[in-house]
Design a protein around this motif. Structure first.
Motif, short mmCIF file in Angstrom:
data_model
loop_
_atom_site.label_atom_id
_atom_site.label_comp_id
_atom_site.label_asym_id
_atom_site.label_seq_id
_atom_site.Cartn_x
_atom_site.Cartn_y
_atom_site.Cartn_z
N TYR A 1 0.85 -1.21 0.00
CA TYR A 1 0.00 0.00 0.00
C TYR A 1 0.88 1.26 0.00
CZ TYR A 1 -2.78 3.86 1.69
OH TYR A 1 -3.35 5.10 1.83
N GLU A 2 1.93 1.23 0.84
CA GLU A 2 2.80 2.40 0.92
C GLU A 2 3.50 2.65 -0.41
OE1 GLU A 2 4.99 1.47 4.46
OE2 GLU A 2 3.35 2.22 5.75
N LYS A 3 3.94 1.56 -1.06
CA LYS A 3 4.58 1.72 -2.37
C LYS A 3 3.58 2.26 -3.38
CE LYS A 3 8.07 -1.90 -2.26
NZ LYS A 3 8.24 -3.32 -2.58
N ARG A 4 2.36 1.76 -3.33
CA ARG A 4 1.34 2.21 -4.29
C ARG A 4 1.02 3.69 -4.07
NH1 ARG A 4 -3.54 -0.33 -3.38
NH2 ARG A 4 -4.19 0.29 -5.44
N SER A 5 1.01 4.12 -2.79
CA SER A 5 0.73 5.53 -2.51
C SER A 5 1.85 6.40 -3.06
CB SER A 5 0.61 5.77 -1.00
OG SER A 5 -0.39 4.95 -0.48
N ALA A 6 3.11 5.93 -2.88
CA ALA A 6 4.25 6.71 -3.38
C ALA A 6 4.19 6.79 -4.91
CB ALA A 6 5.56 6.08 -2.92
N LEU A 7 3.80 5.69 -5.54
CA LEU A 7 3.67 5.67 -7.00
C LEU A 7 2.60 6.67 -7.45
CD1 LEU A 7 4.51 4.10 -9.63
CD2 LEU A 7 2.51 2.65 -9.22
N ALA A 8 1.48 6.66 -6.75
CA ALA A 8 0.38 7.57 -7.12
C ALA A 8 0.83 9.02 -6.96
CB ALA A 8 -0.83 7.29 -6.24
N GLU A 9 1.64 9.28 -5.93
CA GLU A 9 2.15 10.63 -5.70
C GLU A 9 3.00 11.07 -6.90
OE1 GLU A 9 1.21 12.41 -3.01
OE2 GLU A 9 2.29 14.05 -4.00
N ARG A 10 3.83 10.12 -7.43
CA ARG A 10 4.68 10.45 -8.57
C ARG A 10 3.85 10.77 -9.81
NH1 ARG A 10 8.17 6.03 -7.88
NH2 ARG A 10 7.86 5.28 -10.00
N TYR A 11 2.72 10.08 -9.95
CA TYR A 11 1.90 10.25 -11.15
C TYR A 11 0.75 11.24 -10.94
CZ TYR A 11 4.23 6.46 -13.61
OH TYR A 11 5.15 5.69 -14.26
N ARG A 12 0.72 11.84 -9.75
CA ARG A 12 -0.42 12.71 -9.43
C ARG A 12 -0.57 13.83 -10.47
NH1 ARG A 12 -3.32 14.02 -4.71
NH2 ARG A 12 -1.95 12.89 -3.29
N VAL A 13 -1.77 13.99 -10.96
CA VAL A 13 -2.02 15.04 -11.95
C VAL A 13 -2.53 16.27 -11.23
CG1 VAL A 13 -3.38 15.66 -13.98
CG2 VAL A 13 -2.61 13.30 -13.65
N THR A 14 -1.83 17.37 -11.35
CA THR A 14 -2.27 18.61 -10.69
C THR A 14 -3.08 19.44 -11.67
OG1 THR A 14 -0.33 19.83 -11.39
CG2 THR A 14 -0.14 18.65 -9.32
N ASP A 15 -3.77 20.44 -11.15
CA ASP A 15 -4.57 21.32 -12.02
C ASP A 15 -3.65 21.98 -13.05
OD1 ASP A 15 -6.73 20.61 -10.64
OD2 ASP A 15 -6.90 22.45 -9.46
N ALA A 16 -2.42 22.33 -12.57
CA ALA A 16 -1.47 23.00 -13.47
C ALA A 16 -1.12 22.09 -14.65
CB ALA A 16 -0.21 23.37 -12.69
N ASP A 17 -0.96 20.78 -14.37
CA ASP A 17 -0.64 19.83 -15.45
C ASP A 17 -1.76 19.82 -16.48
OD1 ASP A 17 1.69 19.05 -14.23
OD2 ASP A 17 0.68 17.48 -13.06
#
Ligand code: PEP
Ligand code: MN
Length: 380
Positions: A359-375
């Motif tokens: 779960y922790e690895k998946r959360s870190a992965l999601a953080e790397r791929y997180r799409v921000t409004d700016a993106d």
């Protein structure tokens, strides 16, 4: 609408009195005040109840003592996650933090039967470094002729043994308000050797009078089980009953829903709702694999279904696991068929750890791929 006051504003202060005078002039708006006394500071929140749509947030922000204003956009006013709401999603009890990013395992007896079984269970938990357990004293049973739990009688030895083996929190279902007094008295006479998390079972999720009473006390946190035959939203409203009465130390428990489509499991596992509850509310989420699966059976690789579903809950971010273990499942008075044996505890805990790390690895992965409004703006 919620007004979050700057810390440490006392009700006797001029600032508070001026604020109340302003709020008292609002038309058809009721006030509900929640004060939380922390170790270092006190926090006050004022809930404006009624039609607040015409009240500008900016006006409220300028009132004396107001730090922040949250417009409540969802139905779960106290426990819900609102836009711009960065209030804490955790509480502390008995030196442990219960939050949306912590994890605690409550392994133990579905129902207290003998002193020996309680002691063996607690000793084995201590030997595995565990500090929480489950121990049912008051059992809601389908048949009036089934064992109803030892009730008040067993509390002295359950609490004393919990203290002896370093157990800090015992999850214990209550089915009547008198049980809170019985627990209070037993803990007091034993010298407060442990803490209790009051559990509201799936059969009582919508027992509104019980919810109000449990919500009015703040001594014990509450584990509210999801109702097995109602919608998720209805169960979340039930949690809100506890919080609206003052107790916001609430953990929400998923334990499967009742349908024959679950066969051969006892209930249909609903742990896909872990992330939904965490998104809609600020409550930590518990999964109960035992009452969901209800039986023992292994996958072809040898992993019990009970451990598979536990891992499914944890890999999705569950914060607590409530699970039945028993020193002699064949002699258990309640739910023996779904209890894991004590020699399976080590594997269970290691399996929990694997799922948590995933779960922790998946959360870190999601953080790397997180799409921000700016993106999003950049790609348009
Ligand atoms: C329990 O945890 O002992 C129990 C009875 O659970 P539920 O209310 O989810 O059936
Ligand atoms: Mn049970």
């Amino acid at each position: 609408m919620i007004l979050i006051l700057t810390p440490n504003i006392e009700p006797e202060s001029d600032t508070y009195k001026q604020l109340m005078a302003h709020l008292g002039r609002l038309h058809n708006i009721q006030l509900r005040i929640h004060r939380e006394q922390g170790v270092e500071q006190s926090l006050t929140e004022i809930y404006l109840i009624g039609n607040t749509s015409a009240i500008p947030v900016e006006d409220m922000k300028t009132l004396p003592g107001v730090g922040r204003v949250v417009r409540v956009s969802e139905e779960y006013r106290v426990l819900g996650r609102h836009k711009g709401d960065n209030r804490a999603a955790h509480f502390d009890y008995q030196g442990l933090r219960f939050g949306q990013d912590t994890l605690h395992v409550f392994a133990g007896l579905c129902a207290v039967d003998t002193t020996e079984h309680v002691e063996t269970m607690m000793r084995v938990l201590r030997d595995h470094g565990e500090v929480c357990t489950r121990m049912g004293a008051y059992k809601p049973r389908t048949s009036p002729y089934s064992f109803q739990g030892h009730g008040e009688k067993c509390l002295p030895y359950v609490f004393e043994l919990a203290g002896k083996y370093g157990i800090k929190v015992v999850a214990m279902e209550i089915t009547h308000e008198s049980h809170i007094d019985e627990i209070n008295e037993a803990l007091l006479s034993a010298g407060q050797p442990t803490g209790v998390m009051l559990q509201i079972g799936t059969r009582n999720t919508q027992n509104f009078e019980l919810l109000k009473i449990v919500g009015r006390q703040q001594d014990y946190p509450v584990l509210l089980k999801r109702g097995f035959g109602i919608t998720l939203a209805e169960s979340l409203h039930a949690a809100e009953y506890l919080a609206s009465e003052g107790n916001r130390k609430v953990v929400f428990g998923l334990r499967g829903v009742k349908t024959n489509l679950a066969d051969p499991h006892r209930n249909l596992v609903d742990f896909a709702h872990v992330s939904v509850v965490k998104r809609l509310t600020r409550m930590p989420v518990c999964v109960d694999p035992s009452h969901a699966v209800g039986s023992r059976g292994n996958g072809p690789e040898g992993i019990p279904d009970l451990m598979h579903v536990t891992a499914q809950g944890i890999i999705a971010g569950a914060n607590m696991v409530l699970v039945d273990f028993h020193p002699a499942p064949e002699r258990a008075l309640v739910d023996g068929p779904q209890a894991l044996r004590l020699d399976e505890l080590r594997q269970f805990l290691e399996d929990v750890q694997i799922a948590r790390e995933a779960y922790e690895k998946r959360s870190a992965l999601a953080e790397r791929y997180r799409v921000t409004d700016a993106d999003v703006v950049r790609t348009v």
